[in-house]
Design an enzyme around this catalytic site. Structure first.
Site, mmCIF file in Angstrom:
data_model
loop_
_atom_site.group_PDB
_atom_site.id
_atom_site.type_symbol
_atom_site.label_atom_id
_atom_site.label_comp_id
_atom_site.label_asym_id
_atom_site.label_seq_id
_atom_site.Cartn_x
_atom_site.Cartn_y
_atom_site.Cartn_z
ATOM 1 C CB SER A 143 -0.879 0.005 1.255
ATOM 2 O OG SER A 143 -1.397 1.288 1.476
ATOM 3 C CE1 TYR A 156 -3.267 -2.273 5.261
ATOM 4 C CE2 TYR A 156 -2.777 -0.004 4.642
ATOM 5 C CZ TYR A 156 -3.152 -1.287 4.293
ATOM 6 O OH TYR A 156 -3.406 -1.583 2.976
#
Lengths: 251, 250
Positions: A143, A156
Site C-alpha cells: 500500500s 497498517y
C-alpha cells in the site's frame, strides 16, 4: 497482433483470492489463459467465485492462511495436488484504522501476522526445491501507506513497509533460483474505501486523503493489470521493486 | 485471450528511435498495432529501424533535438502528417562521462538541453489543445544514475533526475487533461552505447555486481514502456519504474 502478456502454461497461486481485489486478479489471470489456484480461509466465498468461471483452469483450496502452524502443511498439499507453481500473488492481509492510544502491542502483532508473517511463511514454503519453477514471479500487494504518513494507520503502514522490505531481501536471495519478487503500492481502491468507510464512519467527500488521488478511485481490475504485468515474462528484469499504483496519490 | 496491451491505430511518437531502447520500443509497439512517428538525427539508422517495423502508416523525421528553438515547428509538421498524438516515448539520452575538473558550465548546459530541455519542449508542444487525443500517455527513459551515485556522470545523472522530477510535477499539472506521465529507470542494458562504455572500461563493469539479474536487453525496457503507455496502467502516473535487475534495491 502479438499478445505480450500471455500467461498460457503458467500456474498461479492467488492467496487472499476471496477479496474483491483477489477476485479481480483471478478474473484477469483466467483471461490471459493462466491456470489459477485460489487460496483463502473462507471456503464459501471461494466456492461462489469458482462457480462463475471455467473450472478447467481454476481450482481452490482452503486453510487458515494467517495461522503459521497450518501454512507449511497447506502449501505442501497444494504442491502435491498441482505440482510446482510459476507465480504467487499475496493479496491477503487486513486493513485497520486506530489512533496511537489504541495501537497496543496485540493490535500491531495481529497486523504484522496477517500482512507480513503469513506472506513470508507462504513464500518460504512455496520456494522450496521442486515447489516453484525457475523464472517464476512473486507479487505482494502492499500500500502507498508504507511510504506516506496516514492518520491512525500506524500499525497498517508499518506492516506494509515491512512487507516491502521483505520483498527486497527476498528478491536478492531468490535471484539465484531465477525467482523475481515485487510489490505493488496501491492507492485507494473501491473495495478499501467501503472497508474504511465502515471503520472510519467518514464521508468520502470530506476525506482529504481521497482528494490526493488525482486520477480518482482505482477499480480492483486496474490493480489486477499490474499484477499480471509483474507475473508475465515482460518483467523478467524487474525485481525487488515496489511499483506505485496510486493514481498520483503520493505525488 | 485478452489483449491487455494493444495500440491498434494509436499514434505514438518516439524520439531517439534509431538505436538501442528507442529502436526496440519502435519494433515492439509496431507489433502491437501502433502507427509510429520516429524522430532521430541519423537518417540512415532511422531508415534501418523503419525496415524492422510491422504494419504500415509509420513516418520518420530527421531532427537534432539539441536545436530547442525549432522543436515547436517540427512538432506541428509531425502532427500535420502523422495525426494527433496518443503516446510519446522519449528515448533521447546523451551519455557523458566527465570528471568534475572537466565539467564546465557549457558542458552541463549542453547535456541538460538535449536530455531534459528537449523533453520538456516536446511535452509542452504536444500537450497543446488539438495536438493530442484524450488518454495521452508519456513515458520518459531515465536511468539508475538519477537515483544512485556514479563516478564522472554528474551531469548525466542530474539531467535524468530532472526528467523524473519534472514528470512528477507534470503528472499533477496535466491530470485534468487526462494525460499521464511516467518514467522507466533502466540499469545496464545491452545496447551499442553500453558496448562503447564497456570498451572504455577495459571490459569491466562493476554495476553488474549489484545488478544481480545480469545485463538487461533493450526489449525488457521496451516491455515496461509499452505497459506504462497502454490503458492497462491508466491509474499509474508520476512514477519511476525501475527496470534494473535488482540494482536499486540491493
Amino acid at each position: 497482433m502479438i499478445n505480450t502478456m500471455d500467461l498460457t502454461n503458467k500456474k498461479i497461486l492467488v492467496v487472499g483470492a476471496s477479496s474483491e481485489t483477489g477476485e479481480a486478479i483471478v478474473n484477469q489471470l483466467l483471461g490471459l489463459s493462466a491456470f489459477v489456484v485460489m487460496l483463502d480461509h473462507v471456503e464459501e466465498k471461494l466456492v461462489n467465485i469458482a462457480n462463475k468461471y471455467n473450472l478447467n483452469k481454476l481450482a481452490f483450496n482452503c486453510f487458515n492462511i494467517y495461522n503459521n502452524q497450518e501454512i507449511e502443511k497447506g502449501i505442501k498439499h497444494l504442491n502435491t495436488l498441482y505440482g510446482p507453481f510459476d507465480g504467487l500473488v499475496f493479496c491477503g492481509g487486513k486493513g485497520g484504522v486506530r489512533p496511537l492510544q489504541l495501537t497496543k502491542n496485540s493490535f500491531i502483532h495481529d497486523m504484522m501476522n496477517d500482512n507480513l508473517y503469513s506472506f513470508v511463511e507462504i513464500a518460504r514454503c512455496i520456494t522450496k526445491k521442486g515447489c516453484f519453477n525457475n523464472g517464476g514471479s512473486i507479487v505482494a500487494i502492499s500500500s502507498v501507506s508504507s511510504i506516506k504518513g496516514l492518520k491512525s494507520k500506524i500499525a497498517y503502514s508499518a506492516s506494509k513497509a515491512a512487507l516491502d522490505a521483505s520483498v527486497r531481501g527476498m528478491a536478492s536471495e531468490l535471484s539465484d533460483k531465477k525467482i523475481r519478487v515485487n510489490s505493488i503500492l496501491k492507492g485507494w481502491v473501491t473495495s478499501d474505501m467501503k472497508l474504511d468507510f465502515i471503520q472510519d464512519n467518514m464521508e468520502l467527500s470530506k476525506n482529504e486523503d481521497f482528494a490526493k488521488q488525482i486520477l480518482g478511485v482505482i477499480e480492483p481490475n486496474e490493480i489486477a493489470n499490474t499484477v499480471c504485468f509483474l507475473l508475465s515474462d515482460l518483467t523478467k528484469t524487474i525485481t525487488g521493486t515496489a511499483i506505485l499504483h496510486d493514481g498520483g496519490y503520493s505525488l | 485471450m485478452k489483449h491487455l496491451i494493444s495500440f491498434e491505430d494509436k499514434v505514438i511518437l518516439i524520439t531517439g528511435a534509431s538505436a538501442g531502447i528507442g529502436q526496440a520500443t519502435a519494433i515492439l509497439l509496431s507489433n502491437l498495432g501502433a502507427k509510429l512517428i520516429l524522430l532521430a538525427t541519423n537518417e540512415e539508422k532511422l531508415i534501418n529501424t523503419m525496415e524492422l517495423l510491422s504494419g504500415g502508416g509509420h513516418h520518420y523525421f530527421c531532427y537534432n533535438l539539441a536545436n530547442l528553438e525549432n522543436i515547436e515547428s517540427k512538432i506541428k509538421e509531425i502532427i500535420n502528417i502523422g495525426g494527433k498524438i496518443d503516446g510519446f516515448v522519449n528515448c533521447v539520452g546523451v551519455r557523458s562521462r566527465r570528471p568534475i575538473s572537466l565539467l564546465t558550465p557549457k558542458e552541463i548546459r549542453n547535456l541538460m538541453d538535449i536530455n531534459f530541455g528537449s523533453f520538456i519542449e516536446i511535452v509542452r508542444c504536444i500537450t497543446k489543445k488539438g495536438n493530442f487525443n484524450s488518454g495521452l500517455s508519456i513515458v520518459g527513459v531515465s536511468s539508475i544514475a538519477a537515483q544512485a551515485g556514479g563516478v564522472s556522470v554528474t551531469a548525466y545523472a542530474a539531467s535524468k533526475a530532472a526528467v523524473e522530477s519534472a514528470v512528477r510535477c507534470l503528472s499533477k499539472e496535466l491530470a485534468p487533461k487526462n494525460i499521464r506521465l511516467n518514467t522507466v529507470v533502466p540499469a545496464q542494458i545491452n545496447t551499442p552505447e553500453y558496448a562503447n562504455l564497456l570498451n572504455m572500461n577495459g571490459g569491466v563493469d562493476n554495476v553488474l555486481n549489484r545488478q544481480y539479474l545480469g545485463l538487461g536487453e533493450a526489449v525488457d525496457v521496451a516491455n515496461a514502456i509499452a505497459f506504462l503507455l497502454s490503458p492497462a496502467s491508466k491509474f499509474i502516473t508520476g512514477i519511476s519504474l525501475p527496470v534494473d535487475g535488482g540494482y536499486l534495491s540491493s
